[in-house]
Design an enzyme around this catalytic site. Structure first.
Site, PDB file in Angstrom:
ATOM      1  N   CYS A  59       3.429  13.402  22.647  1.00  8.97           N
ATOM      2  CA  CYS A  59       3.221  14.691  21.977  1.00  8.97           C
ATOM      3  C   CYS A  59       1.958  15.366  22.491  1.00  8.97           C
ATOM      4  O   CYS A  59       0.907  14.737  22.588  1.00  8.97           O
ATOM      5  CB  CYS A  59       3.098  14.456  20.470  1.00  8.97           C
ATOM      6  N   CYS A  65      -4.335  15.918  16.459  1.00 10.26           N
ATOM      7  CA  CYS A  65      -3.580  15.746  15.211  1.00 10.26           C
ATOM      8  C   CYS A  65      -3.776  14.334  14.661  1.00 10.26           C
ATOM      9  O   CYS A  65      -3.801  13.365  15.409  1.00 10.26           O
ATOM     10  CB  CYS A  65      -2.092  15.983  15.485  1.00 10.26           C
ATOM     11  N   CYS A  68      -0.178  11.016  13.801  1.00 12.94           N
ATOM     12  CA  CYS A  68       0.227   9.774  14.471  1.00 12.94           C
ATOM     13  C   CYS A  68      -1.019   8.998  14.895  1.00 12.94           C
ATOM     14  O   CYS A  68      -2.038   9.594  15.230  1.00 12.94           O
ATOM     15  CB  CYS A  68       1.053  10.081  15.726  1.00 12.94           C
ATOM     16  N   CYS A 142       6.094  19.029  17.179  1.00 13.99           N
ATOM     17  CA  CYS A 142       5.942  17.704  16.577  1.00 13.99           C
ATOM     18  C   CYS A 142       7.077  16.769  17.016  1.00 13.99           C
ATOM     19  O   CYS A 142       8.253  17.140  16.980  1.00 13.99           O
ATOM     20  CB  CYS A 142       5.940  17.841  15.054  1.00 13.99           C
ATOM     21  N   GLN A 242      13.199   7.812   1.021  1.00 13.28           N
ATOM     22  CA  GLN A 242      12.875   7.100   2.260  1.00 13.28           C
ATOM     23  C   GLN A 242      12.687   8.138   3.375  1.00 13.28           C
ATOM     24  O   GLN A 242      13.399   9.136   3.430  1.00 13.28           O
ATOM     25  CB  GLN A 242      13.979   6.094   2.617  1.00 13.28           C
ATOM     26  N   PHE A 269      12.348  -0.645  -9.664  1.00 10.52           N
ATOM     27  CA  PHE A 269      11.684   0.436  -8.921  1.00 10.52           C
ATOM     28  C   PHE A 269      12.775   1.193  -8.151  1.00 10.52           C
ATOM     29  O   PHE A 269      12.720   1.357  -6.938  1.00 10.52           O
ATOM     30  CB  PHE A 269      10.610  -0.113  -7.967  1.00 10.52           C
ATOM     31  N   ASP A 337      11.779  -2.807  -5.076  1.00  8.86           N
ATOM     32  CA  ASP A 337      11.175  -1.965  -4.029  1.00  8.86           C
ATOM     33  C   ASP A 337       9.963  -1.264  -4.625  1.00  8.86           C
ATOM     34  O   ASP A 337       9.980  -0.050  -4.861  1.00  8.86           O
ATOM     35  CB  ASP A 337      12.230  -0.944  -3.553  1.00  8.86           C
ATOM     36  N   CYS A 363       6.591  -1.718   1.310  1.00  9.06           N
ATOM     37  CA  CYS A 363       5.904  -0.888   2.314  1.00  9.06           C
ATOM     38  C   CYS A 363       4.494  -1.421   2.543  1.00  9.06           C
ATOM     39  O   CYS A 363       3.663  -0.726   3.128  1.00  9.06           O
ATOM     40  CB  CYS A 363       5.867   0.572   1.881  1.00  9.06           C
TER      41      CYS A 363
HETATM   42  C1  LIG Z   1       8.853   2.715  -2.789  1.00  6.90           C
HETATM   43  S1  LIG Z   1       9.568   3.701  -4.067  1.00  6.90           S
HETATM   44  C2  LIG Z   1      11.217   3.103  -4.006  1.00  6.90           C
HETATM   45  C3  LIG Z   1      12.247   3.923  -4.710  1.00  6.90           C
HETATM   46  C4  LIG Z   1      13.709   3.578  -4.378  1.00  6.90           C
HETATM   47  N1  LIG Z   1      13.967   2.160  -4.399  1.00  6.90           N
HETATM   48  C5  LIG Z   1      14.116   4.189  -3.061  1.00  6.90           C
HETATM   49  O1  LIG Z   1      14.302   3.452  -2.093  1.00  6.90           O
HETATM   50  O2  LIG Z   1      14.268   5.417  -2.985  1.00  6.90           O
HETATM   51  C6  LIG Z   1       8.851   2.984  -5.486  1.00  6.90           C
HETATM   52  C7  LIG Z   1       9.336   3.522  -6.787  1.00  6.90           C
HETATM   53  O3  LIG Z   1       8.629   2.839  -7.835  1.00  6.90           O
HETATM   54  C8  LIG Z   1       8.373   3.758  -8.868  1.00  6.90           C
HETATM   55  N2  LIG Z   1       7.220   3.231  -9.617  1.00  6.90           N
HETATM   56  C9  LIG Z   1       5.908   3.309  -9.321  1.00  6.90           C
HETATM   57  N3  LIG Z   1       5.177   2.667 -10.242  1.00  6.90           N
HETATM   58  C10 LIG Z   1       6.047   2.167 -11.156  1.00  6.90           C
HETATM   59  C11 LIG Z   1       5.899   1.386 -12.348  1.00  6.90           C
HETATM   60  N4  LIG Z   1       4.699   1.014 -12.771  1.00  6.90           N
HETATM   61  N5  LIG Z   1       6.998   1.034 -13.032  1.00  6.90           N
HETATM   62  C12 LIG Z   1       8.228   1.400 -12.596  1.00  6.90           C
HETATM   63  N6  LIG Z   1       8.437   2.143 -11.480  1.00  6.90           N
HETATM   64  C13 LIG Z   1       7.362   2.511 -10.771  1.00  6.90           C
HETATM   65  C14 LIG Z   1       8.132   5.073  -8.177  1.00  6.90           C
HETATM   66  O4  LIG Z   1       8.379   6.176  -9.036  1.00  6.90           O
HETATM   67  C15 LIG Z   1       9.119   4.998  -7.017  1.00  6.90           C
HETATM   68  O5  LIG Z   1      10.343   5.583  -7.359  1.00  6.90           O
END
Ligand SMILES: C[S@@+](CC[C@H](N)C(=O)[O-])C[C@H]1O[C@@H](n2cnc3c(N)ncnc32)[C@H](O)[C@@H]1O
Length: 409
Positions: A59, A65, A68, A142, A242, A269, A337, A363
């Site tokens: 890029c 920037c 990255c 970009c 995502q 989550f 997640d 992540c």
């Molecule tokens: C990495 S994202 C994953 C969401 C989903 N699994 C996806 O792939 O789209 C983490 C999620 O955890 C939720 N989150 C964050 N803190 C939380 C908590 N204390 N209790 C429950 N959910 C929570 C966020 O709102 C978010 O939607």
């Protein structure tokens, strides 16, 4: 004073590290470099002996920037490094697992990005912040963003001209949806009648699917749906998604493989149902998520779709009120997640509940490894880890870990 250094390794932020530690951004292991020391950071860096892994950044904005961090390294180097970061985090907890080959999203595939926009005397400036700086770099070419997002940057500028203050920087989140561009602005001027009218007109003029201003929906021409499996979900403005479709598909495929033929799955989550809804093609799913507007969106998406098994939702803070073993026992597979902090409290309960399989999407390799250790101590085997790089050229990566309860722990 300029001195010479040898770069020993990369740190978690992707910076080269020399003895000291001295941090040298945009350098690679093995390189001899010179630079001036500013605290523990090296500035005015010149590379004396480039690494074989050094490449010309794809890029033209890379130098200024901050979007990255690793475009100066070959794809193969970045891929190996990202897998190694995960392996090292696991090793620090005395864990090891089969590492599947990394899956990297292609260039120009980011479907969602937050752009920094500042109103100026002549109009507006929009792009990414420079490295550790307030300066906004414009990014008309970009290599990260889907071209449809890059093409929408003028829209972000137009919105700043309408409702940005000259002092503050707006954060404009642009998301591609099935119905067009979904735009969510944070940090703008407070809404009043004339601004609301001007923003509604801008929504029409630019053909936006939806525009939200500091969380409030100003106008929705078409519901900005995202497709998760057979379901279409309209997420709340600015909700988690995502980063690339490619990354989402890789994560979902790994989750489905781990869950296998399980008939009752809990998705913790769950967000707006990225995994719950594809899973519901073959299993009953209970989706738990902290944000009630996200669980509502998930529920509506499920109700409007056909051919899916039962999906129930629950808005619940899983840090403070994790699902307890007696609640978990009715499920034969668990998906989780969590955000970067991981899921320490929830994992402590999972360790007690001992469900047969757990698909852990993360992540953050460090909190993943910490939580993985607790599961392994409870009798789980960490069978394999799939690293998914949907943050190409950054120091971040995503992963899925497959945990199976050992027969005789
Ligand atoms: C990495 S994202 C994953 C969401 C989903 N699994 C996806 O792939 O789209 C983490 C999620 O955890 C939720 N989150 C964050 N803190 C939380 C908590 N204390 N209790 C429950 N959910 C929570 C966020 O709102 C978010 O939607």
């Amino acid at each position: 004073m300029t001195q010479e250094y040898t770069i020993l390794r990369l740190g978690h932020q992707g910076d080269g590290i020399a003895e000291g530690p001295v941090y040298a951004p945009r350098t690679l292991p093995g390189e001899r470099v010179t630079g001036a020391l500013d605290g523990s950071a090296l500035t005015d860096i010149k590379v004396l002996t480039p690494s074989d892994d050094r490449v010309k950044p794809p890029c033209r904005h890379y130098k200024s920037c901050g979007g990255c961090q690793l475009q100066h390294a070959s794809d193969a180097f970045v891929a190996d490094w990202k897998v190694e970061v995960v392996r090292t985090a696991l090793a620090a907890q005395r864990l090891q697992a089969e590492m599947r080959p990394i899956l990297t999203s292609p260039p120009q595939s980011r479907r969602r990005a937050s752009i920094a926009v500042r109103r100026t005397k002549k109009g507006a400036l929009a792009g990414f912040h420079g490295r550790a700086s307030d300066v906004i770099t414009e990014i008309p070419d970009c290599q990260l963003l889907d071209p449809a997002l890059t093409a929408a940057i003028p829209v972000a500028k137009a919105l700043a001209e309408l409702g940005g203050s000259r002092k503050g920087v707006l954060s404009v989140t642009l998301t591609l949806s099935e119905a067009g561009l979904d735009v969510s602005v944070q940090g703008g001027k407070p809404l009043d009648g004339p601004l609301e009218l001007a923003l509604a007109q801008a929504t029409e003029q630019h053909g936006l699917a939806r525009l939200a201003w500091d969380g409030e929906v100003i106008a929705m021409r078409n519901p900005p749906a995202q497709r998760f499996g057979p379901a279409a979900v309209v997420p709340p403005p600015g909700a988690f998604l995502q980063a690339t479709k490619d990354g989402e598909q890789a994560l979902t495929k790994a989750v489905l493989e781990i869950v296998g033929p399980a008939k009752r799955v809990v998705d913790l989550f769950a967000g707006c149902g990225t995994f719950s809804l594809p899973l519901a093609q073959r299993a009953e799913v209970h989706a738990v998520e902290g944000a009630a507007d996200m669980t509502r969106a998930l529920d509506q998406g499920w109700r409007k779709s056909t051919g899916l098994k039962q999906v129930t939702t629950e808005a619940r803070d899983l840090f403070r009120r994790p699902l307890m073993p007696d609640e978990l026992r009715r499920f034969d597979a668990v998906v989780l997640d969590p955000p970067r902090a991981g899921a320490e409290a929830q994992v402590a309960e999972l360790a007690q509940a001992r469900r047969p399989v757990i698909a852990y999407v993360s992540c953050n390799p460090v909190t993943f490894a910490r939580d993985a250790k607790n599961l392994v101590q409870a009798g789980y085997a960490l069978e394999w880890v799939q690293v998914v790089d949907q943050f190409r050229w950054s120091s971040h990566s995503e992963l899925v870990g497959s945990f199976k309860l050992a027969e005789n722990p």
